[in-house]
Scaffold this active site. Structure first.
Site, mmCIF file in Angstrom:
data_model
loop_
_atom_site.group_PDB
_atom_site.id
_atom_site.type_symbol
_atom_site.label_atom_id
_atom_site.label_comp_id
_atom_site.label_asym_id
_atom_site.label_seq_id
_atom_site.Cartn_x
_atom_site.Cartn_y
_atom_site.Cartn_z
ATOM 1 N N HIS A 120 0.830 -1.197 -0.020
ATOM 2 C CA HIS A 120 -0.024 0.043 -0.039
ATOM 3 C C HIS A 120 1.023 1.325 0.084
ATOM 4 O O HIS A 120 2.044 1.243 0.456
ATOM 5 C CB HIS A 120 -0.999 -0.032 1.238
ATOM 6 C CG HIS A 120 -0.188 -0.040 2.757
ATOM 7 N ND1 HIS A 120 0.386 0.970 3.137
ATOM 8 C CD2 HIS A 120 -0.098 -1.048 3.454
ATOM 9 C CE1 HIS A 120 1.062 0.739 4.346
ATOM 10 N NE2 HIS A 120 0.660 -0.580 4.465
ATOM 11 N N ASP A 121 0.409 2.259 -0.666
ATOM 12 C CA ASP A 121 0.982 3.631 -0.581
ATOM 13 C C ASP A 121 2.219 3.441 -1.322
ATOM 14 O O ASP A 121 2.929 4.688 -1.037
ATOM 15 C CB ASP A 121 1.028 4.071 0.614
ATOM 16 C CG ASP A 121 -0.305 4.383 1.445
ATOM 17 O OD1 ASP A 121 -1.170 5.350 1.200
ATOM 18 O OD2 ASP A 121 -0.346 3.283 2.156
ATOM 19 N N GLY A 138 4.824 -1.143 2.639
ATOM 20 C CA GLY A 138 4.001 -0.043 2.314
ATOM 21 C C GLY A 138 4.942 1.311 2.258
ATOM 22 O O GLY A 138 5.937 1.261 2.872
#
Length: 259
Positions: A120-121, A138
């Site tokens: 994520h991100d 992440g």
């Protein structure tokens, strides 16, 4: 539009008329898929994903799934934004961002091999190669034309610079500077990415300037700050050396040491 009869495509998904969707693939609502993209069998494209033009999503790949973050609120309409001409091989998985204003972003012409994980991100630039079984935690940022080998694990919030090369099975816990090759557990710099620089068309003069800059940083006996000050006092650096200086200056986790 060629959509296999066993595929499930939400009525609120937007697919260009040239998109192909294979058997048993699922495409959720609020997905946008651009011209010429091919989604093979058994893939799943989750809500909030935008795929640009001429991407190829192979069998079993998962794009835009919810982040593996215990604090994530599943009701958050976070996103995954992907550019053009990317390839996602079998069972690769891309996780969407954790917040509305921090999507996972993948640029153009990236090649993500089987079972690779982009957390994520994460932010990826263009023309990167991510090989089998690697893990980007992440908030990892990868520049352009990096090569990350199989079974590499990159710690969250690390940066991987342009034209960096990371050898297989490495454990990356600090930033990998541009134009360098890294290896080990924990990972350290072992030299320049000579092959990548030659293939990238860098002149012998530019390659020598990069090599000399790293000699100053790593082998002059000065600490990083003093070495960077010394480089900044010198004139005539090509843009690549200025990029190296900026990379070290902006690093939050710290740039990894030379072996």
């Amino acid at each position: 539009m060629k959509i296999h009869p066993t595929a499930i495509v939400d009525s609120k998904a937007e697919l260009h008329e040239s998109v192909e969707v294979g058997a048993y693939t699922i495409i959720e609502k609020d997905v946008v898929i651009g011209e010429g993209t091919v989604i093979e069998t058994g893939a799943r494209i989750f809500a909030g994903t935008k795929l640009g033009k001429f991407n190829k999503v192979h069998h079993g790949a998962v794009i835009g799934v919810g982040p593996q973050d215990l604090g994530f609120d599943p009701s958050t309409p976070s996103k995954t934004i992907i550019g053009d001409n990317n390839t996602f091989k079998e069972y690769s998985n891309i996780h969407k961002g954790t917040k509305v204003d921090s999507p996972t972003i993948i640029g153009n012409r990236n090649y993500v091999m089987g079972n690779a994980h982009v957390g994520h991100d994460c932010i990826l630039g263009d023309d990167n190669i991510l090989t089998h079984g690697l893990v980007l935690a992440g908030h990892v940022t990868v520049g352009n034309k990096a090569f990350i080998s199989g079974l590499v694990a990159v710690h969250q919030f690390c940066f991987v610079g342009d034209y960096a090369m990371i050898a297989g099975c490495s454990k990356v816990v600090q930033d990998v500077p541009p134009f360098a090759t890294a290896d080990g557990n924990p990972c350290t710099i072992i030299g320049l990415n000579t092959v990548g620089l030659k293939r990238g068309g860098f002149s012998p003069e530019t390659r020598t300037a990069i090599k000399n800059a790293y000699k100053t940083i790593y082998h002059s006996g000065m600490n990083y700050r003093t070495a960077l000050d010394q480089l900044e006092k010198e004139s005539g650096h090509p843009p690549e050396v200025l990029q190296i200086i900026k990379f070290f200056r902006n690093s939050d986790r710290g740039v990894m040491n030379h072996r």
